[in-house]
Design an enzyme around this catalytic site. Structure first.
Site, PDB file in Angstrom:
ATOM      1  N   ILE A 115      13.606  -2.929  -0.673  1.00  0.00           N
ATOM      2  CA  ILE A 115      12.391  -3.550  -1.217  1.00  0.00           C
ATOM      3  C   ILE A 115      11.334  -2.469  -1.042  1.00  0.00           C
ATOM      4  O   ILE A 115      10.884  -2.201   0.060  1.00  0.00           O
ATOM      5  CB  ILE A 115      12.014  -4.848  -0.473  1.00  0.00           C
ATOM      6  CG1 ILE A 115      13.117  -5.889  -0.610  1.00  0.00           C
ATOM      7  CG2 ILE A 115      10.686  -5.390  -1.020  1.00  0.00           C
ATOM      8  CD1 ILE A 115      12.883  -7.166   0.186  1.00  0.00           C
ATOM      9  N   PRO A 116      10.947  -1.788  -2.129  1.00  0.00           N
ATOM     10  CA  PRO A 116      10.262  -0.487  -2.048  1.00  0.00           C
ATOM     11  C   PRO A 116       8.770  -0.515  -1.729  1.00  0.00           C
ATOM     12  O   PRO A 116       7.926  -0.120  -2.545  1.00  0.00           O
ATOM     13  CB  PRO A 116      10.515   0.099  -3.437  1.00  0.00           C
ATOM     14  CG  PRO A 116      10.555  -1.096  -4.331  1.00  0.00           C
ATOM     15  CD  PRO A 116      11.236  -2.168  -3.513  1.00  0.00           C
ATOM     16  N   CYS A 117       8.433  -0.914  -0.512  1.00  0.00           N
ATOM     17  CA  CYS A 117       7.030  -0.922  -0.112  1.00  0.00           C
ATOM     18  C   CYS A 117       6.435   0.486  -0.073  1.00  0.00           C
ATOM     19  O   CYS A 117       5.216   0.645  -0.154  1.00  0.00           O
ATOM     20  CB  CYS A 117       6.855  -1.621   1.235  1.00  0.00           C
ATOM     21  SG  CYS A 117       7.939  -1.020   2.537  1.00  0.00           S
ATOM     22  N   HIS A 118       7.292   1.509   0.003  1.00  0.00           N
ATOM     23  CA  HIS A 118       6.795   2.892   0.004  1.00  0.00           C
ATOM     24  C   HIS A 118       6.171   3.271  -1.333  1.00  0.00           C
ATOM     25  O   HIS A 118       5.439   4.252  -1.414  1.00  0.00           O
ATOM     26  CB  HIS A 118       7.925   3.872   0.369  1.00  0.00           C
ATOM     27  CG  HIS A 118       9.084   3.850  -0.569  1.00  0.00           C
ATOM     28  ND1 HIS A 118      10.087   2.891  -0.485  1.00  0.00           N
ATOM     29  CD2 HIS A 118       9.414   4.649  -1.616  1.00  0.00           C
ATOM     30  CE1 HIS A 118      10.982   3.116  -1.434  1.00  0.00           C
ATOM     31  NE2 HIS A 118      10.590   4.172  -2.138  1.00  0.00           N
ATOM     32  N   ARG A 119       6.413   2.494  -2.373  1.00  0.00           N
ATOM     33  CA  ARG A 119       5.869   2.798  -3.701  1.00  0.00           C
ATOM     34  C   ARG A 119       4.472   2.229  -3.912  1.00  0.00           C
ATOM     35  O   ARG A 119       3.923   2.311  -5.010  1.00  0.00           O
ATOM     36  CB  ARG A 119       6.805   2.252  -4.779  1.00  0.00           C
ATOM     37  CG  ARG A 119       8.166   2.934  -4.771  1.00  0.00           C
ATOM     38  CD  ARG A 119       9.093   2.372  -5.808  1.00  0.00           C
ATOM     39  NE  ARG A 119      10.443   2.909  -5.646  1.00  0.00           N
ATOM     40  CZ  ARG A 119      11.532   2.314  -6.074  1.00  0.00           C
ATOM     41  NH1 ARG A 119      11.459   1.162  -6.733  1.00  0.00           N
ATOM     42  NH2 ARG A 119      12.718   2.866  -5.859  1.00  0.00           N
TER      43      ARG A 119
END
Length: 166
Positions: free
Chosen positions: A127-131
């Protein structure tokens, strides 16, 4: 009344960020974490599973630059609002970034609340919270071990394009 214990399985994998611990419950990935001392050891009696092996294979492909989307059953635990943010965040394409404000508009809330939900994400990378970045493109607010250094590594790995305002 009887209660049924959740069947929890774990797997450790090596990664460029250090050992990653994957946790599965009831046939779904519920947690991904790395970088802490306790992440480098499995709990006594911990078992792996075919799903965790698949998750490891997909993450390995991601870290080698051969995968840009994950196909895994997920069950992150959180409030209804957090679930909404995580589901929407999962729509950010590989190599792109959104601002907290843009994500907030998508979930009809404010950037601060979205930031808190991002920080509570129990399955980072997948779940790409880094984006998710600040409105000005700054790397802020990454709660995983390594902070913005880890966030920067993941974005560089993806060849992230400049911030896309929605």
């Amino acid at each position: 009344m009887t209660t049924t214990a959740l069947i929890s399985r774990q797997r450790l994998m090596a990664s460029p960020l250090g050992p990653i611990r994957l946790i599965e419950e009831e046939g779904r990935i519920t947690r991904l974490s790395w970088g802490r001392e306790e992440e480098s050891r499995l709990e006594p009696g911990a078992e792996s599973s075919a799903l965790l092996e698949l998750a490891e294979a997909q993450l390995d492909e991601y870290f080698r630059g051969h995968r840009d989307a994950f196909d895994l059953p997920l069950a992150p635990r959180g409030t209804a609002f957090q679930q909404k943010v995580w589901k929407t965040m999962s729509q950010i394409p590989h190599g792109e970034t959104w601002s907290y404000a843009a994500l907030a508009r998508r979930v009809d809330n404010v950037a601060r609340a979205v930031g808190q939900a991002c920080g509570a994400n129990p399955i980072p990378i997948i779940i790409p919270c880094h984006r998710v970045l600040a409105e000005n493109g700054a790397l802020v607010g990454f709660s995983a071990v390594g902070g913005t250094e880890s966030k920067s590594f993941l974005l560089e790995l993806e060849g992230a394009r400049p911030l896309r305002l929605l």
